[in-house]
Enzyme design. Sequence first.
Site, PDB file in Angstrom:
ATOM      1  N   ASP A  92       2.739 -12.506  -1.666  1.00  0.00           N
ATOM      2  CA  ASP A  92       4.288 -12.307  -1.619  1.00  0.00           C
ATOM      3  C   ASP A  92       5.047 -13.647  -2.032  1.00  0.00           C
ATOM      4  O   ASP A  92       6.222 -13.213  -2.606  1.00  0.00           O
ATOM      5  CB  ASP A  92       4.423 -11.720  -0.250  1.00  0.00           C
ATOM      6  CG  ASP A  92       3.611 -10.258  -0.002  1.00  0.00           C
ATOM      7  OD1 ASP A  92       3.357  -9.545  -0.929  1.00  0.00           O
ATOM      8  OD2 ASP A  92       3.394  -9.997   1.266  1.00  0.00           O
TER       9      ASP A  92
ATOM     10  N   SER B  81       0.799  -1.315   0.102  1.00  0.00           N
ATOM     11  CA  SER B  81      -0.050  -0.026   0.011  1.00  0.00           C
ATOM     12  C   SER B  81       0.854   1.081  -0.002  1.00  0.00           C
ATOM     13  O   SER B  81       1.929   1.271   0.210  1.00  0.00           O
ATOM     14  CB  SER B  81      -0.818   0.109   1.266  1.00  0.00           C
ATOM     15  OG  SER B  81      -0.216  -0.081   2.374  1.00  0.00           O
TER      16      SER B  81
END
Length: 312
Positions: free
Chosen positions: A256, A140
Amino acid sequence: MSNIVTITPNPAVDLSTVVEKIVPVMKLRGTTQRRDPGGGGINVARVITRFGGDVTAVYPVGGATGALLNKLVAREGVAGLTFPTADETREDFFVQEAATGQPYRFILPGPTLDEREWQAGLALLTALEPFPRYVIGSGSLPHGVPIDFYGRVAKLARERGARFILDTSGPALAAAAEAGVDLIKPSLREMRELAGGELADAAQWETAARALVHSGKVGTVALTMGHLGAVLVTRDLVLRARPLAITPVSAVGAGDSFLGALVAKLAAGAAIDEAFRWAVAAGAAALLHPGTALCDPIDVSRLAGEVQLQAA
């Protein structure tokens, strides 16, 4: 300089624990305690390092939490390149409820970066010599950072002859796509936001990914779809991967791990289909571990042989 660099505008120290049962008011005593360096790009760098990749993580740090983050990144064997912020680096925390096996994820907002601070991050990237072959933006954007931040990174990478790979969401993802990105790794929710409408089934998800690639905005879409598996879309190729039959312990870090394995294999010279196979295995392997441990290469190697790819 490393041939892979990650940029994480909003990193975190991730704290995870296990409690027997989550109930209101009562003191909930954790039975474990684990701290890991976190934030999308840092997690991706952790995975790339585990696969023997040459990677440097670029990220801001502030206060005592930032100092701890630096120690945790170094403990993982990841090279760090940091710039300071006046505000404290954030912490996130993850709780596994033993009675049900359900994970709970608490993501805090993090610091506000002023223009001088986020520009310092871009300046660090600009000054890299030699410039890396891969630049990965992930996570983010903190308060104060403009929506087109990743778009600026994409432009820089393109000007320096590097591939830019992105894993973010919302307006930041849309703005970067307009600037041009070599590869994105959206989830179902992120793909829905990018497509601008409801997508009912796997076929529609795939169609939306194809449309994005053929628009010229994105070179490759690696779409992770949870229990539906994953799909990789390029201009010339569509590969579907079925989900692996595992019993998940936690969903933290699967995306990830997927992206880290994908880039590690591509940077090592693997073909796109083989890199995709290992990425799917890494995403599944991350589900086998609680908290923020990410994938174990031993599990990934074992699961890669079980990944079934189908060309569309």
